[in-house]
Design a protein around this motif. Structure first.
Motif, mmCIF file in Angstrom:
data_model
loop_
_atom_site.group_PDB
_atom_site.id
_atom_site.type_symbol
_atom_site.label_atom_id
_atom_site.label_comp_id
_atom_site.label_asym_id
_atom_site.label_seq_id
_atom_site.Cartn_x
_atom_site.Cartn_y
_atom_site.Cartn_z
ATOM 1 N N TRP A 116 1.822 12.721 1.551
ATOM 2 C CA TRP A 116 3.222 12.306 1.655
ATOM 3 C C TRP A 116 3.418 10.987 2.382
ATOM 4 C CZ3 TRP A 116 1.193 17.188 1.823
ATOM 5 C CH2 TRP A 116 1.548 17.993 0.739
ATOM 6 N N CYS A 117 4.662 10.565 2.465
ATOM 7 C CA CYS A 117 4.990 9.185 2.806
ATOM 8 C C CYS A 117 4.570 8.774 4.216
ATOM 9 C CB CYS A 117 6.491 8.967 2.614
ATOM 10 S SG CYS A 117 6.945 7.268 2.905
ATOM 11 N N ASP A 118 3.910 7.648 4.306
ATOM 12 C CA ASP A 118 3.416 7.124 5.581
ATOM 13 C C ASP A 118 2.960 5.705 5.268
ATOM 14 O OD1 ASP A 118 1.499 8.545 8.230
ATOM 15 O OD2 ASP A 118 1.450 6.440 7.671
ATOM 16 N N GLN A 119 3.300 4.726 6.123
ATOM 17 C CA GLN A 119 2.989 3.332 5.794
ATOM 18 C C GLN A 119 1.654 2.841 6.337
ATOM 19 O OE1 GLN A 119 6.406 1.633 7.673
ATOM 20 N NE2 GLN A 119 7.477 1.267 5.747
ATOM 21 N N THR A 120 0.930 3.720 7.049
ATOM 22 C CA THR A 120 -0.310 3.251 7.677
ATOM 23 C C THR A 120 -1.306 2.703 6.659
ATOM 24 O OG1 THR A 120 0.025 4.996 9.312
ATOM 25 C CG2 THR A 120 -2.088 3.871 9.353
ATOM 26 N N ASP A 121 -1.272 3.225 5.423
ATOM 27 C CA ASP A 121 -2.267 2.768 4.434
ATOM 28 C C ASP A 121 -2.125 1.280 4.151
ATOM 29 O OD1 ASP A 121 -0.864 3.959 1.227
ATOM 30 O OD2 ASP A 121 0.127 3.117 2.986
ATOM 31 N N SER A 122 -0.940 0.840 3.757
ATOM 32 C CA SER A 122 -0.785 -0.570 3.400
ATOM 33 C C SER A 122 -0.858 -1.462 4.628
ATOM 34 C CB SER A 122 0.535 -0.798 2.658
ATOM 35 O OG SER A 122 1.632 -0.378 3.461
ATOM 36 N N LEU A 123 -0.315 -0.967 5.736
ATOM 37 C CA LEU A 123 -0.320 -1.824 6.929
ATOM 38 C C LEU A 123 -1.727 -2.015 7.474
ATOM 39 C CD1 LEU A 123 3.048 -0.617 8.425
ATOM 40 C CD2 LEU A 123 2.512 -2.915 7.628
ATOM 41 N N SER A 124 -2.606 -1.064 7.233
ATOM 42 C CA SER A 124 -4.011 -1.248 7.634
ATOM 43 C C SER A 124 -4.633 -2.444 6.937
ATOM 44 C CB SER A 124 -4.857 -0.031 7.243
ATOM 45 O OG SER A 124 -4.431 1.115 7.881
ATOM 46 N N GLN A 125 -4.044 -2.881 5.839
ATOM 47 C CA GLN A 125 -4.625 -3.985 5.068
ATOM 48 C C GLN A 125 -3.895 -5.297 5.320
ATOM 49 O OE1 GLN A 125 -7.350 -3.198 3.677
ATOM 50 N NE2 GLN A 125 -7.131 -0.977 3.743
ATOM 51 N N ARG A 126 -3.113 -5.358 6.393
ATOM 52 C CA ARG A 126 -2.263 -6.529 6.597
ATOM 53 C C ARG A 126 -3.035 -7.807 6.900
ATOM 54 N NH1 ARG A 126 -2.414 -3.378 11.051
ATOM 55 N NH2 ARG A 126 -2.220 -4.255 13.164
ATOM 56 N N ASP A 127 -4.320 -7.689 7.277
ATOM 57 C CA ASP A 127 -5.098 -8.881 7.631
ATOM 58 C C ASP A 127 -5.839 -9.481 6.443
ATOM 59 O OD1 ASP A 127 -6.197 -7.154 10.609
ATOM 60 O OD2 ASP A 127 -4.394 -8.364 10.255
ATOM 61 N N THR A 128 -5.717 -8.873 5.256
ATOM 62 C CA THR A 128 -6.600 -9.278 4.152
ATOM 63 C C THR A 128 -6.162 -10.539 3.426
ATOM 64 O OG1 THR A 128 -5.361 -7.805 2.692
ATOM 65 C CG2 THR A 128 -7.384 -6.933 3.659
ATOM 66 N N GLY A 129 -4.946 -11.022 3.682
ATOM 67 C CA GLY A 129 -4.508 -12.225 2.968
ATOM 68 C C GLY A 129 -3.617 -11.914 1.785
ATOM 69 N N TRP A 130 -3.202 -10.643 1.639
ATOM 70 C CA TRP A 130 -2.274 -10.273 0.571
ATOM 71 C C TRP A 130 -0.854 -10.357 1.097
ATOM 72 C CZ3 TRP A 130 -3.108 -7.154 -4.172
ATOM 73 C CH2 TRP A 130 -4.452 -7.174 -4.587
ATOM 74 N N LEU A 131 0.074 -10.787 0.228
ATOM 75 C CA LEU A 131 1.483 -10.711 0.591
ATOM 76 C C LEU A 131 1.872 -9.232 0.535
ATOM 77 C CD1 LEU A 131 1.051 -13.625 -0.882
ATOM 78 C CD2 LEU A 131 3.540 -13.655 -0.838
ATOM 79 N N GLN A 132 2.851 -8.864 1.373
ATOM 80 C CA GLN A 132 3.284 -7.468 1.374
ATOM 81 C C GLN A 132 4.800 -7.386 1.304
ATOM 82 O OE1 GLN A 132 1.746 -4.728 4.210
ATOM 83 N NE2 GLN A 132 -0.390 -5.160 3.697
ATOM 84 N N PHE A 133 5.290 -6.515 0.387
ATOM 85 C CA PHE A 133 6.731 -6.296 0.208
ATOM 86 C C PHE A 133 7.011 -4.806 0.253
ATOM 87 C CE2 PHE A 133 7.597 -10.605 -1.081
ATOM 88 C CZ PHE A 133 6.448 -11.020 -1.737
ATOM 89 N N TYR A 134 8.029 -4.413 1.037
ATOM 90 C CA TYR A 134 8.393 -2.994 1.138
ATOM 91 C C TYR A 134 9.740 -2.782 0.475
ATOM 92 C CZ TYR A 134 4.401 -2.403 4.080
ATOM 93 O OH TYR A 134 3.098 -2.354 4.517
ATOM 94 N N CYS A 135 9.798 -1.788 -0.440
ATOM 95 C CA CYS A 135 11.004 -1.594 -1.254
ATOM 96 C C CYS A 135 11.784 -0.358 -0.840
ATOM 97 C CB CYS A 135 10.621 -1.451 -2.722
ATOM 98 S SG CYS A 135 9.749 -2.894 -3.333
ATOM 99 N N GLU A 136 13.065 -0.455 -1.039
ATOM 100 C CA GLU A 136 13.980 0.578 -0.570
ATOM 101 C C GLU A 136 14.475 1.459 -1.709
ATOM 102 O OE1 GLU A 136 17.245 -1.428 1.251
ATOM 103 O OE2 GLU A 136 18.469 0.376 1.330
ATOM 104 N N SER A 137 14.353 0.961 -2.960
ATOM 105 C CA SER A 137 14.894 1.706 -4.085
ATOM 106 C C SER A 137 14.018 1.468 -5.310
ATOM 107 C CB SER A 137 16.314 1.226 -4.394
ATOM 108 O OG SER A 137 16.262 -0.123 -4.874
ATOM 109 N N ASN A 138 14.224 2.293 -6.327
ATOM 110 C CA ASN A 138 13.465 2.140 -7.571
ATOM 111 C C ASN A 138 13.788 0.801 -8.229
ATOM 112 O OD1 ASN A 138 12.629 4.683 -6.942
ATOM 113 N ND2 ASN A 138 13.634 5.699 -8.669
ATOM 114 N N GLN A 139 15.061 0.423 -8.165
ATOM 115 C CA GLN A 139 15.453 -0.868 -8.730
ATOM 116 C C GLN A 139 14.716 -1.998 -8.042
ATOM 117 O OE1 GLN A 139 18.324 -1.569 -11.205
ATOM 118 N NE2 GLN A 139 16.757 -3.149 -11.274
ATOM 119 N N GLU A 140 14.666 -1.908 -6.688
ATOM 120 C CA GLU A 140 14.002 -2.977 -5.937
ATOM 121 C C GLU A 140 12.516 -3.041 -6.296
ATOM 122 O OE1 GLU A 140 14.500 -2.778 -1.683
ATOM 123 O OE2 GLU A 140 13.644 -4.767 -1.393
#
Lengths: 384, 559
Positions: A116-140
């Protein structure tokens, strides 16, 4: 065309409309229905893309790297352990300056086993040089994928687009699915500047000795910084074509706020309701939603948060031995700016624990009650 | 190569990309294992073929529809594909690696296809241009003698074949026409005649002649076969009505009348017994075949046994005749016992032991014995060493260790098959050639490494069914009509494509495609490795579907 669809399908349509040419993916809950839908779209011919069924996420990213190296627009999706399995290749994709777009459906890391939902997975990769975007809705989510290709292909760095596991991925919402012609007007075909080409052969990925590796890394950081400007511009262009605007951050009812909550993902959506309730009671609370986490929008954060005395950062993640990750980045952005803001760090919702309006209310109340945070990390909703 | 100078940060590429060719970096220096295309591999079919035919080579050419070339490769070893494709016991198929994957390749069926193709194509057999001064005599025109004559004639020798009977072919003439039409036999013999081999029929070489008349020859190959039939050694064996199986087949093949009664028994379990039984059925009789062991232990080719049963030959297993009872000098009844099998201890076939008191009688006015045959003991007994007093002793090449005398085929021990005889003739020809040129014998096949099923990379093969040999329906069968029909071209090509080509490169090019250094290339239809760049990763060796590439230690090569 407006349709009530689940987040995962919105993602699939986003990839299809972006005219992705190669999908290489491996299933993992709660992302699987993204790639299942993509496989059906490819099989029916509605989506003109190669689809490679790979045996692991590591292979999925390897395929994307290979295909992107030939100048092909690629897509993959994963979560949690799958994302972690790709880790060395995330560094690779960024270092190779490949504009791959990947969706990570935020899911808790295991063990213990938890989908279930938890942001640790993507945030663990914050140093890799990828841009990161967090979305609030299906449309977004759908819209951000299309924008991400435009941004990535301009600055030559890969992008990760996040949606909350189960809360968005498996929940039906009304989505306006744009038509292909409109997307084509906004997002041109990918014209790779650097690619494997038998007409102009080069070797890629070879050694850079200490004499020039440092400079190549300097340029990557430069590209990230450029990415901030490009993302803002692309968001505006998107608004002109589609009539929807998100911004790299969004300040919600922050005028004269005493307290500003910092949120991301669907917690932002719930927080809007709570803010409205407080405001209707005459209390000045607002919200800063962080959409783009990498590159970190420090200027925009400072601009919004400098208005308030108190900031309550809600993290649905944690970096062990430190604390909530958004909180650290916020503190870093506000440091040395001569501000007197108290920053309260809240960790909640890990492993899919529901973040209800009541919890957000507790956060607001706790923050109001104290001048300064009593603890470095406040674990909201912990069952003692 | 000019050094690349980067003057300022703007000239640093944003990603790692080469700015000039990288061929200067000869990554072959990193290697500690070297891939080698091995020519020491052999397929199990080739190893097990008594003629050691290069089966994957001609199957591969049929698969590419290059029938001319395929036939050329085949007749390089075996001049009788039409015959073998009809009567060989195909030990190649018993060891075909495909048996562990789905079904064996129908090698025998394709050999016959090429033999029949040879008729229509008018193919010319290559001969050595230079004629040799030496002359070789061959005694016997059966498959061993014919094969030896063929190989020697191709090497330019003057060959003369002496045949005691009026017809050439030896035991091949005894095989009934529904298995081997006479014209196929005549045709393949005429190929050999076409090479300039001289045949002399009705000329028996006896012990005396062996010394005198053959002294003008530089070498002799004895291939007189085994025609002395075994006897039961039971009372009544000399009654009227008891016949020899081989004699019976000779007469019926020559369309001569054979006077036999209606209650016919056949004794034996080999191919002769089965041929007799099936011929009798075609003559309208209802023969009963008596065999002392069980069906699985019958030495006849199992497919032949199956066809005999389908055609209505009744077989009684574990039965041995013990007495033939006559009336007025003519056979009237046969007394038999039932057997049980006991293990023979040493790992050989189980022995049949009569069950006491199990005797029973059957009416019979004709018994045809097909118990096997052995060579004439008297032949050359003073000159040559013999095994069991009958078979001429030879080494693996057919040399009798007595001067320039060689022997092969059924006259030597342990052959007993058509292809075995052809193989022995070929080996003897090679040995005679070396002997006459005072050269060392060529290398045998035994040194090569057999490619096993586990060496095959199955990723490159999908399952497929083996082609069925077309046959005449039971109703349509008669004595002169061939039971097995030729296979169509498309089916032959399809079946040939099932061959794994164990140990033999068929230019699939997979090694070339998977090499990450692009270090494998093609030159004059051969695959080669550029060792300047090959890092020895071994991917080519693992991927090669047919296990041709060996990885050897580089240091042994560097020395």
């Amino acid at each position: 065309m407006e349709k009530v669809i689940v987040g995962n399908h919105a993602v699939a349509y986003g990839a299809m409309l972006s005219r992705v040419q190669l999908v290489a993916a491996y299933p993992i809950s709660p992302q699987t229905t993204i790639i299942e839908e993509l496989s059906e779209l490819c099989a029916s011919g509605q989506m003109k893309s190669e689809y490679i069924k790979v045996e692991s996420e590591h292979s999925a990213m390897a395929c994307c790297i290979g295909a992107a190296s030939v100048g092909v627009r690629t897509f993959t999706a994963t979560s949690a352990q799958g994302l972690a399995l790709m880790h060395e290749e995330l560094h690779w994709a960024a270092g190779a300056r490949l504009p791959i777009v990947m969706v990570d459906v935020n899911r808790a890391m295991s063990p213990p086993w938890n989908m279930w939902c938890d942001q640790t997975d993507s945030l663990s990769q914050r140093d890799t040089g990828w841009l990161q975007f967090y979305c609030e809705s299906n449309q977004e989510a759908l819209d951000t994928i299309i924008q991400a290709y435009k941004i990535s292909e301009e600055i030559l760095l890969p992008s990760m687009v996040m949606l909350d596991g189960f809360i968005l991925s498996h929940t039906y919402e009304l989505v306006d699915i744009p038509n292909q012609e409109t997307v084509d007007r906004f997002l041109p075909r990918f014209q790779a500047k650097y690619k494997l080409d038998i007409e102009d052969p080069h070797s890629f990925g070879g050694a850079f000795l200490p004499e020039i590796y440092f400079e190549q890394r300097y340029k990557m950081q430069g590209a990230m910084e450029e990415g901030k400007k490009v993302a803002k511009r692309v968001d505006e262009e998107f608004n002109e074509v589609f009539g929807r605007k998100y911004g790299i951050v969004e300040d919600y009812r922050c005028e004269e706020a005493d307290l500003i909550l910092v949120t991301s993902g669907t917690i932002a959506s719930t927080t809007r309701e709570v803010i409205d309730a407080y405001r209707s009671q005459g209390e000045n609370v607002g919200m800063l939603k962080i959409k783009m986490f990498r590159p970190f929008p420090a200027d925009e954060v400072e601009k919004v948060l400098s208005q308030a005395k108190k900031v309550a950062v809600i993290d649905r993640n944690i970096s062990y031995g430190q604390g909530g990750i958004f909180a650290q980045e916020i503190k870093s952005a506000l440091f040395g700016k001569g501000l007197d803001t108290s920053i309260f760090c809240y960790v909640t919702g890990l492993g899919g624990r529901d973040v209800t309006p009541e919890i957000i209310q507790d956060i607001i109340e706790y923050t109001k009650e104290n001048d300064r945070p009593l603890k470095e990390i406040n674990w909201m909703g912990l069952n003692k | 190569m000019d050094k690349i100078i980067i003057r300022n940060i703007n000239e640093v590429p944003p990603l790692s990309i080469s700015l000039q060719p990288t061929l200067w970096n000869q990554t072959g220096s990193w290697r500690y294992l070297r891939p080698i295309y091995s020519d020491e591999k052999i397929s199990p079919c080739t190893q097990n073929c008594p003629i050691n035919q290069n089966i994957p080579a001609w199957l591969g050419l049929v698969a590419e529809e290059k029938f001319d070339e395929a036939l050329k490769v085949l007749i390089n070893d075996n001049p009788m594909p039409g015959i073998c494709g009809r009567v060989c016991h195909h030990p190649c198929e018993s060891l075909c690696n495909r048996k562990d994957y789905d079904e064996v390749v129908s090698i025998n069926m394709i050999e016959r296809f090429l033999g029949d193709f040879g008729v229509g194509s008018g193919i010319a057999i290559e001969q050595q241009i230079s004629k040799q001064e030496k002359r070789v005599a061959i005694v016997g025109s059966g498959p061993a003698g014919l094969s030896c004559a063929y190989h020697l004639a191709r090497k330019g020798y003057e060959v003369k074949v002496f045949e005691a009977l009026s017809e050439l072919g030896g035991m091949l003439r005894v095989i009934p026409p529904y298995r081997l039409p006479q014209k196929v036999l005549d045709r393949e013999i005429s190929w050999i005649e076409g090479l300039g081999v001289e045949f002399l029929c009705n000329t028996k070489i006896d012990n005396e002649l062996l010394g005198r008349d053959l002294s003008e020859f530089n070498a002799i190959f004895i291939a007189t076969g085994a025609a002395t039939e075994e006897k039961l050694g039971i009372p009544g064996e000399d009654l009227e009505g008891v016949f020899s199986g081989i004699e019976f087949l000779r007469l019926t093949n020559a369309r001569k009348k054979v006077r036999i009664g209606r209650k016919v028994m056949v004794v034996g379990g080999g191919n002769t017994a089965i041929d007799v039984g099936r011929t009798l059925r075609r003559m309208g009789y209802k023969p009963i075949l008596l065999y002392r062991r069980t069906k699985e232990q019958m030495p006849a080719i199992q497919e032949e046994v199956e066809e005999a049963l389908r055609e209505g030959v009744r077989i009684e297993y574990l039965v041995s005749p013990v007495r033939m009872v006559g009336r007025n000098g003519k056979l009237a009844k046969i007394e038999c016992v039932r057997n049980k099998l006991i293990s023979s201890g040493g790992g050989g076939r189980p022995k049949p032991i009569p069950i006491k008191g199990s005797n029973f009688f059957m009416d019979a006015d004709t018994v045809i014995l097909a118990l096997g045959a052995y060579p004439d003991a008297g032949f050359a007994e003073s000159q040559l060493k013999k095994v069991n007093g009958h078979y001429i002793t030879v080494d693996g090449w057919g040399w009798t260790s007595c001067g320039a005398i060689f022997a092969g085929g059924d006259v030597t021990a342990g052959v007993g098959t058509v292809s075995g005889a052809i193989g022995s003739g070929k080996r003897a020809a090679l040995a005679i050639d070396s002997f006459l040129k005072s050269r060392k014998l060529p290398e045998s096949f035994n040194g090569k490494q057999i490619v096993e099923f586990r060496d095959i990379n199955l990723d490159y093969f999908s399952h497929s069914k083996r082609a069925k040999r077309p046959q005449l329906s039971i109703k349509s069968r008669s004595r002169p009509k061939e039971v097995n029909k030729g296979v169509a071209v498309a089916a032959a090509v399809r079946e040939s494509n099932r061959c794994f080509s164990c140990g033999l490169c068929n230019q699939c090019n997979i090694c070339l495609m998977v090499c990450p250094d692009v270090a494998i290339f093609k030159e004059n239809e051969s695959l080669m490795i550029n060792y300047d760049y090959c890092k020895g990763c071994g991917i080519c060796a693992v991927e090669c579907p047919r296990s041709i590439i060996n990885l050897e230690r580089e240091e042994l090569w560097r020395k």
